[in-house]
Design a protein around this motif. Sequence first.
Motif, PDB file in Angstrom:
ATOM      1  N   GLU A   1       0.826  -1.208   0.000  1.00 47.52           N
ATOM      2  CA  GLU A   1       0.000   0.000   0.000  1.00 47.52           C
ATOM      3  C   GLU A   1       0.865   1.265   0.000  1.00 47.52           C
ATOM      4  N   LEU A   2       1.982   1.225   0.713  1.00 51.67           N
ATOM      5  CA  LEU A   2       2.863   2.377   0.825  1.00 51.67           C
ATOM      6  C   LEU A   2       3.917   2.444  -0.279  1.00 51.67           C
TER       7      LEU A   2
ATOM      8  N   ILE B   1      11.151  -0.387  10.428  1.00 48.51           N
ATOM      9  CA  ILE B   1      10.478   0.655  11.222  1.00 48.51           C
ATOM     10  C   ILE B   1       9.888   0.031  12.490  1.00 48.51           C
ATOM     11  N   LEU B   2       9.250  -1.120  12.343  1.00 46.93           N
ATOM     12  CA  LEU B   2       8.666  -1.783  13.512  1.00 46.93           C
ATOM     13  C   LEU B   2       9.746  -2.140  14.529  1.00 46.93           C
ATOM     14  N   GLN B   3      10.868  -2.697  14.060  1.00 44.82           N
ATOM     15  CA  GLN B   3      11.949  -3.093  14.969  1.00 44.82           C
ATOM     16  C   GLN B   3      12.572  -1.884  15.656  1.00 44.82           C
ATOM     17  N   LYS B   4      12.732  -0.777  14.935  1.00 38.99           N
ATOM     18  CA  LYS B   4      13.296   0.436  15.534  1.00 38.99           C
ATOM     19  C   LYS B   4      12.380   0.986  16.625  1.00 38.99           C
TER      20      LYS B   4
ATOM     21  N   LYS C   1       2.779   7.016   9.202  1.00 38.29           N
ATOM     22  CA  LYS C   1       3.290   8.341   9.553  1.00 38.29           C
ATOM     23  C   LYS C   1       4.778   8.438   9.232  1.00 38.29           C
ATOM     24  N   LEU C   2       5.522   7.375   9.512  1.00 34.43           N
ATOM     25  CA  LEU C   2       6.960   7.400   9.312  1.00 34.43           C
ATOM     26  C   LEU C   2       7.395   7.112   7.875  1.00 34.43           C
TER      27      LEU C   2
ATOM     28  N   PRO D   1       5.094  15.419   2.935  1.00 36.40           N
ATOM     29  CA  PRO D   1       4.421  16.600   2.398  1.00 36.40           C
ATOM     30  C   PRO D   1       5.344  17.311   1.423  1.00 36.40           C
ATOM     31  N   GLN D   2       4.784  17.735   0.310  1.00 37.03           N
ATOM     32  CA  GLN D   2       5.616  18.393  -0.696  1.00 37.03           C
ATOM     33  C   GLN D   2       5.904  19.818  -0.261  1.00 37.03           C
ATOM     34  N   SER D   3       7.179  20.183  -0.341  1.00 38.44           N
ATOM     35  CA  SER D   3       7.551  21.553  -0.017  1.00 38.44           C
ATOM     36  C   SER D   3       7.372  22.397  -1.273  1.00 38.44           C
TER      37      SER D   3
END
Length: 87
Positions: A28-29, A39-42, A64-65, A70-72
């Motif tokens: 999905e991502l 990410i989960l392990q961290k 979220k991570l 967000p585009q600057s």
Amino acid sequence: MSIKDVIGSTVELIVKVVSMRVSELAKELGKTSKEVLDILQKNHINDKTHSSNISEEHIQMVKKLLGPKPQSPAPSPASPAPAEGTG
């Protein structure tokens, strides 16, 4: 159909709604399962594999991570181009 069957089916449905496999979330991502697992392990969520289910709380954390940044605003040019017909 017994009440036990109905309750079992309902619980199974609820679990499916509030959880997702690591591999499904990665897809999905647009990431790899390894990136999601990292990410989960961290975040001290260990003993997961690509086929493990993760909770809604963990799904939101990973999104979220790893989700889209967000585009600057586009940087403005250093010097404006000269206007036509001048000079």
